[in-house]
Design a protein around this motif. Structure first.
Motif, PDB file in Angstrom:
ATOM      1  N   GLY A 283     -34.128 -22.389 -41.194  1.00 25.24           N
ATOM      2  CA  GLY A 283     -33.131 -23.443 -41.307  1.00 25.24           C
ATOM      3  C   GLY A 283     -32.315 -23.398 -42.573  1.00 25.24           C
ATOM      4  N   ARG A 284     -32.412 -22.306 -43.330  1.00 27.95           N
ATOM      5  CA  ARG A 284     -31.558 -22.151 -44.503  1.00 27.95           C
ATOM      6  C   ARG A 284     -30.228 -21.541 -44.085  1.00 27.95           C
ATOM      7  NH1 ARG A 284     -35.476 -19.271 -48.865  1.00 27.95           N
ATOM      8  NH2 ARG A 284     -36.037 -18.112 -46.977  1.00 27.95           N
ATOM      9  N   LEU A 285     -29.144 -22.039 -44.694  1.00 29.18           N
ATOM     10  CA  LEU A 285     -27.796 -21.598 -44.371  1.00 29.18           C
ATOM     11  C   LEU A 285     -27.275 -20.686 -45.476  1.00 29.18           C
ATOM     12  CD1 LEU A 285     -25.245 -21.858 -42.550  1.00 29.18           C
ATOM     13  CD2 LEU A 285     -24.599 -23.836 -43.952  1.00 29.18           C
ATOM     14  N   TYR A 286     -26.649 -19.572 -45.078  1.00 31.13           N
ATOM     15  CA  TYR A 286     -26.137 -18.595 -46.031  1.00 31.13           C
ATOM     16  C   TYR A 286     -24.633 -18.412 -45.840  1.00 31.13           C
ATOM     17  CZ  TYR A 286     -31.083 -17.463 -46.459  1.00 31.13           C
ATOM     18  OH  TYR A 286     -32.436 -17.537 -46.652  1.00 31.13           O
ATOM     19  N   LEU A 287     -23.955 -18.156 -46.947  1.00 35.80           N
ATOM     20  CA  LEU A 287     -22.519 -17.888 -46.962  1.00 35.80           C
ATOM     21  C   LEU A 287     -22.274 -16.622 -47.774  1.00 35.80           C
ATOM     22  CD1 LEU A 287     -19.484 -18.696 -46.584  1.00 35.80           C
ATOM     23  CD2 LEU A 287     -19.711 -20.013 -48.705  1.00 35.80           C
ATOM     24  N   LEU A 288     -21.495 -15.701 -47.225  1.00 34.31           N
ATOM     25  CA  LEU A 288     -21.146 -14.460 -47.920  1.00 34.31           C
ATOM     26  C   LEU A 288     -19.637 -14.421 -48.125  1.00 34.31           C
ATOM     27  CD1 LEU A 288     -22.567 -11.740 -48.865  1.00 34.31           C
ATOM     28  CD2 LEU A 288     -21.626 -10.753 -46.763  1.00 34.31           C
ATOM     29  N   TRP A 289     -19.202 -14.106 -49.351  1.00 37.72           N
ATOM     30  CA  TRP A 289     -17.774 -13.988 -49.633  1.00 37.72           C
ATOM     31  C   TRP A 289     -17.569 -12.993 -50.763  1.00 37.72           C
ATOM     32  CZ3 TRP A 289     -20.831 -17.551 -51.877  1.00 37.72           C
ATOM     33  CH2 TRP A 289     -20.642 -17.845 -53.236  1.00 37.72           C
ATOM     34  N   THR A 290     -16.318 -12.635 -51.012  1.00 30.25           N
ATOM     35  CA  THR A 290     -16.004 -11.682 -52.069  1.00 30.25           C
ATOM     36  C   THR A 290     -15.016 -12.295 -53.059  1.00 30.25           C
ATOM     37  OG1 THR A 290     -14.150 -10.660 -50.874  1.00 30.25           O
ATOM     38  CG2 THR A 290     -16.353  -9.738 -50.496  1.00 30.25           C
ATOM     39  N   GLN A 291     -15.166 -11.889 -54.304  1.00 28.31           N
ATOM     40  CA  GLN A 291     -14.231 -12.213 -55.376  1.00 28.31           C
ATOM     41  C   GLN A 291     -13.889 -10.920 -56.102  1.00 28.31           C
ATOM     42  OE1 GLN A 291     -16.302 -16.599 -56.227  1.00 28.31           O
ATOM     43  NE2 GLN A 291     -15.961 -15.199 -57.934  1.00 28.31           N
ATOM     44  N   ALA A 292     -13.010 -11.018 -57.081  1.00 30.18           N
ATOM     45  CA  ALA A 292     -12.613  -9.820 -57.814  1.00 30.18           C
ATOM     46  C   ALA A 292     -13.797  -9.167 -58.513  1.00 30.18           C
ATOM     47  CB  ALA A 292     -11.524 -10.166 -58.829  1.00 30.18           C
ATOM     48  N   ASP A 293     -14.819  -9.968 -58.856  1.00 32.64           N
ATOM     49  CA  ASP A 293     -15.954  -9.421 -59.600  1.00 32.64           C
ATOM     50  C   ASP A 293     -17.066  -8.893 -58.704  1.00 32.64           C
ATOM     51  OD1 ASP A 293     -16.745 -11.882 -58.661  1.00 32.64           O
ATOM     52  OD2 ASP A 293     -17.826 -12.448 -60.479  1.00 32.64           O
ATOM     53  N   GLY A 294     -16.973  -9.086 -57.371  1.00 40.56           N
ATOM     54  CA  GLY A 294     -18.000  -8.523 -56.516  1.00 40.56           C
ATOM     55  C   GLY A 294     -18.264  -9.315 -55.255  1.00 40.56           C
ATOM     56  N   VAL A 295     -19.399  -8.987 -54.637  1.00 39.21           N
ATOM     57  CA  VAL A 295     -19.836  -9.619 -53.396  1.00 39.21           C
ATOM     58  C   VAL A 295     -20.794 -10.750 -53.743  1.00 39.21           C
ATOM     59  CG1 VAL A 295     -20.993  -9.278 -51.183  1.00 39.21           C
ATOM     60  CG2 VAL A 295     -19.607  -7.433 -52.169  1.00 39.21           C
ATOM     61  N   HIS A 296     -20.539 -11.943 -53.219  1.00 38.27           N
ATOM     62  CA  HIS A 296     -21.314 -13.126 -53.549  1.00 38.27           C
ATOM     63  C   HIS A 296     -22.047 -13.660 -52.319  1.00 38.27           C
ATOM     64  CE1 HIS A 296     -19.528 -14.092 -57.616  1.00 38.27           C
ATOM     65  NE2 HIS A 296     -18.732 -13.127 -57.182  1.00 38.27           N
ATOM     66  N   LEU A 297     -23.264 -14.159 -52.565  1.00 36.66           N
ATOM     67  CA  LEU A 297     -24.078 -14.780 -51.524  1.00 36.66           C
ATOM     68  C   LEU A 297     -24.548 -16.140 -52.016  1.00 36.66           C
ATOM     69  CD1 LEU A 297     -25.743 -14.531 -48.808  1.00 36.66           C
ATOM     70  CD2 LEU A 297     -27.613 -13.708 -50.249  1.00 36.66           C
ATOM     71  N   VAL A 320     -12.455  -3.253 -55.297  1.00 36.48           N
ATOM     72  CA  VAL A 320     -12.691  -4.682 -55.069  1.00 36.48           C
ATOM     73  C   VAL A 320     -13.139  -4.880 -53.620  1.00 36.48           C
ATOM     74  CG1 VAL A 320     -11.638  -6.969 -55.014  1.00 36.48           C
ATOM     75  CG2 VAL A 320     -11.014  -5.345 -56.819  1.00 36.48           C
ATOM     76  N   PRO A 321     -14.241  -5.608 -53.380  1.00 39.63           N
ATOM     77  CA  PRO A 321     -14.732  -5.781 -52.013  1.00 39.63           C
ATOM     78  C   PRO A 321     -13.945  -6.821 -51.223  1.00 39.63           C
ATOM     79  CG  PRO A 321     -16.137  -6.961 -53.543  1.00 39.63           C
ATOM     80  CD  PRO A 321     -15.121  -6.233 -54.389  1.00 39.63           C
ATOM     81  N   TYR A 322     -13.947  -6.687 -49.913  1.00 36.86           N
ATOM     82  CA  TYR A 322     -13.249  -7.625 -49.041  1.00 36.86           C
ATOM     83  C   TYR A 322     -13.791  -7.503 -47.619  1.00 36.86           C
ATOM     84  CZ  TYR A 322     -10.481  -3.336 -48.257  1.00 36.86           C
ATOM     85  OH  TYR A 322     -10.089  -2.048 -47.999  1.00 36.86           O
ATOM     86  N   TYR A 323     -13.404  -8.448 -46.753  1.00 35.93           N
ATOM     87  CA  TYR A 323     -13.778  -8.503 -45.339  1.00 35.93           C
ATOM     88  C   TYR A 323     -15.288  -8.382 -45.126  1.00 35.93           C
ATOM     89  CZ  TYR A 323      -8.785  -7.837 -44.358  1.00 35.93           C
ATOM     90  OH  TYR A 323      -7.416  -7.963 -44.291  1.00 35.93           O
ATOM     91  N   PRO A 324     -16.069  -9.369 -45.565  1.00 31.58           N
ATOM     92  CA  PRO A 324     -17.518  -9.316 -45.388  1.00 31.58           C
ATOM     93  C   PRO A 324     -17.959  -9.753 -43.992  1.00 31.58           C
ATOM     94  CG  PRO A 324     -16.915 -11.329 -46.518  1.00 31.58           C
ATOM     95  CD  PRO A 324     -15.634 -10.553 -46.318  1.00 31.58           C
ATOM     96  N   ASN A 325     -19.186  -9.379 -43.642  1.00 32.60           N
ATOM     97  CA  ASN A 325     -19.842  -9.894 -42.447  1.00 32.60           C
ATOM     98  C   ASN A 325     -21.316 -10.108 -42.775  1.00 32.60           C
ATOM     99  OD1 ASN A 325     -20.144 -10.830 -39.866  1.00 32.60           O
ATOM    100  ND2 ASN A 325     -19.969  -8.852 -38.868  1.00 32.60           N
ATOM    101  N   LEU A 326     -21.988 -10.991 -42.006  1.00 33.32           N
ATOM    102  CA  LEU A 326     -23.340 -11.389 -42.357  1.00 33.32           C
ATOM    103  C   LEU A 326     -24.109 -11.832 -41.116  1.00 33.32           C
ATOM    104  CD1 LEU A 326     -25.317 -12.120 -44.780  1.00 33.32           C
ATOM    105  CD2 LEU A 326     -24.417 -14.449 -44.560  1.00 33.32           C
ATOM    106  N   ILE A 327     -25.380 -11.407 -41.023  1.00 29.64           N
ATOM    107  CA  ILE A 327     -26.292 -11.920 -40.015  1.00 29.64           C
ATOM    108  C   ILE A 327     -27.629 -12.195 -40.688  1.00 29.64           C
ATOM    109  CG2 ILE A 327     -25.191 -10.837 -38.019  1.00 29.64           C
ATOM    110  CD1 ILE A 327     -27.253  -8.603 -38.166  1.00 29.64           C
TER     111      ILE A 327
END
Length: 431
Positions: A283-297, A320-327
């Motif tokens: 039941g924990r919720l996760y969010l993945l995104w990118t910024q100029a400094d890297g990949v964030h979770l 610079v990372p972009y377009y993440p996906n997560l499962i």
């Protein structure tokens, strides 16, 4: 007539080195293994941009994608492929014809219900602004198969001009949930009878753009609402939230998201679209995104009210990372992908992440894999450059802790179209 060629090959590649990941508080965790691509199969057929990937409980694999007429075929019906030998070979799936409601030529999403029912959300997008055909403008269609893809039943869920980016997921009791946007609203609809009937679409956010959705183990729904929608034609600066429902979509609570983003302006050179969410079995919720400094979770234990964040991988040089996906699955086991680089250097990575006791315990990141999609370039020294061919890499859990990924193949010069299927296996260090 379109030349149809199917070729498959498997390669085992060694990972030489893996960059170090770091927690947001500055403490570094040494990686405890490596993520090795043990299978790579190129399936050449028709374009399959932004592929969706599903591993069915029977072991069958499905890939959905779409084209842009660059493969010589004008797409009117959704595209789907199936493998019954763990990805070594693939065949087209007959999902029906337009007269049966099988309509779509753009974004795709696949999901499986608790009884094995397969759901296929497909977007229609009229790039030429044509009129007088069954899919002029926008639209969202939903296909349902109760016999592992042999037969399909289709429903036209929406036919608004700017309909965009549908996502579909199924809860533990078999209720299917769909979200999409039309540039003015983010909509939600459900079906509790295997797609025979659907609720009337309801707006869960006025002015929201493209969104991502995940359904949790107790039926919780989380939707990541972002400012840009309608294929990039609209922008709503207030739409940068996570909306959560705990009552099947009847009511929603909106919460702020962690991190710093610039959707327009100086940092607009970082490609952005949706940001993926995932619930794990606890039941924990996760969010993945990118910024100029890297990949964030980020992780939330209270349904997006509060978050704890980490840096999964820091940017290096100009990559610079972009377009993440997560499962996610189990208790804090995550699989992620993202693109990085530009020009001829566009590539992607896959990562296995475990969150234990409030920390990223053992993130394992693969070596970069070159994108196999190309577009013409205006630069004289580079007549063509690599591209991500969309904003997503298909992801699925494989057997024995492996991770499967699907990426587009788009090479007009070489007349190569289709997708690449990869399987990555963790190899843990013993010393």
């Amino acid at each position: 007539m379109l030349r149809r060629a199917v070729s498959a090959f498997a390669t085992v590649l060694a990972i030489a080195s893996i960059p170090t990941s770091a927690l947001a508080d500055g403490r570094d965790f040494a990686l405890r293994g490596r993520l090795v691509p043990t299978l790579h199969v190129d399936h050449l057929d028709l374009s399959s941009r932004e592929p969706a990937l599903l591993r069915h409980r029977t072991g069958a694999l499905f890939v959905a994608g779409y084209g842009r007429d660059d493969d010589g075929e004008i797409q009117a019906t959704p595209r789907l492929w199936r493998s019954d030998d763990n990805g070594l070979s693939w065949q087209r799936v007959d999902v029906g014809i337009a007269e049966q409601g099988a309509v779509g030529n753009s974004d795709t999403s696949l999901a499986e219900g608790p009884d094995g029912t397969i759901y296929y959300a497909s977007l229609s997008f009229d790039r030429a602004g044509r009129k007088g055909n069954s899919w002029s403008g926008g639209g969202v269609s939903i296909g349902v198969s109760r016999d592992v893809g042999r037969t399909w039943r289709w429903t036209s869920l929406s036919r608004n001009r700017h309909d965009d980016r549908p996502w579909i997921s199924v809860d533990g009791v078999g209720t299917a949930h769909v979200v999409w946007n039309d540039g003015e609203h983010v909509y939600h609809a459900t079906s509790a009878d295997h797609g025979i009937s659907w609720t009337a679409p309801t707006s869960i956010h006025a002015g929201g753009g493209s969104s991502h959705m995940t359904v949790g183990p107790q039926g919780q729904i989380a939707v990541r609402i972002t400012p840009i929608g309608a294929a990039g034609s609209v922008y709503h600066d207030h739409a940068d939230v996570v909306a959560v429902s705990t009552d099947g979509g009847r009511s929603w609570q909106e919460h702020a998201v962690p991190g710093v983003r610039h959707w327009l302006g100086e940092e607009a050179s970082i490609p952005r679209w949706v940001e993926p969410l995932a619930w794990d079995a606890s039941g924990r919720l996760y969010l993945l995104w990118t910024q100029a400094d890297g990949v964030h979770l980020a992780c939330s234990k209270d349904q997006a009210v509060t978050w704890r964040s980490w840096v999964v991988e820091r940017s290096k040089d100009d990559d610079v990372p972009y377009y993440p996906n997560l499962i996610a699955r189990g208790n804090g086991e995550l699989a992620a992908t993202w693109y990085l680089g530009a020009g001829v250097g566009v590539k992607w990575k896959v990562a296995l992440i475990r969150v234990t006791k409030g920390h990223i315990a053992s993130p394992i990141v693969s070596d970069p894999v070159n994108a196999d999609a190309w577009v013409p370039s205006s630069q004289e020294s580079f007549p063509r450059i690599r591209t991500s061919a969309g904003e997503y890499t298909g992801l699925a859990w494989g057997p024995d802790g492996s991770i499967s990924a699907a990426t587009p193949i788009q090479d007009a010069d070489g007349r190569r179209f289709g997708f690449a299927y990869y399987r990555f296996d963790p190899r843990m260090r013993t010393h």
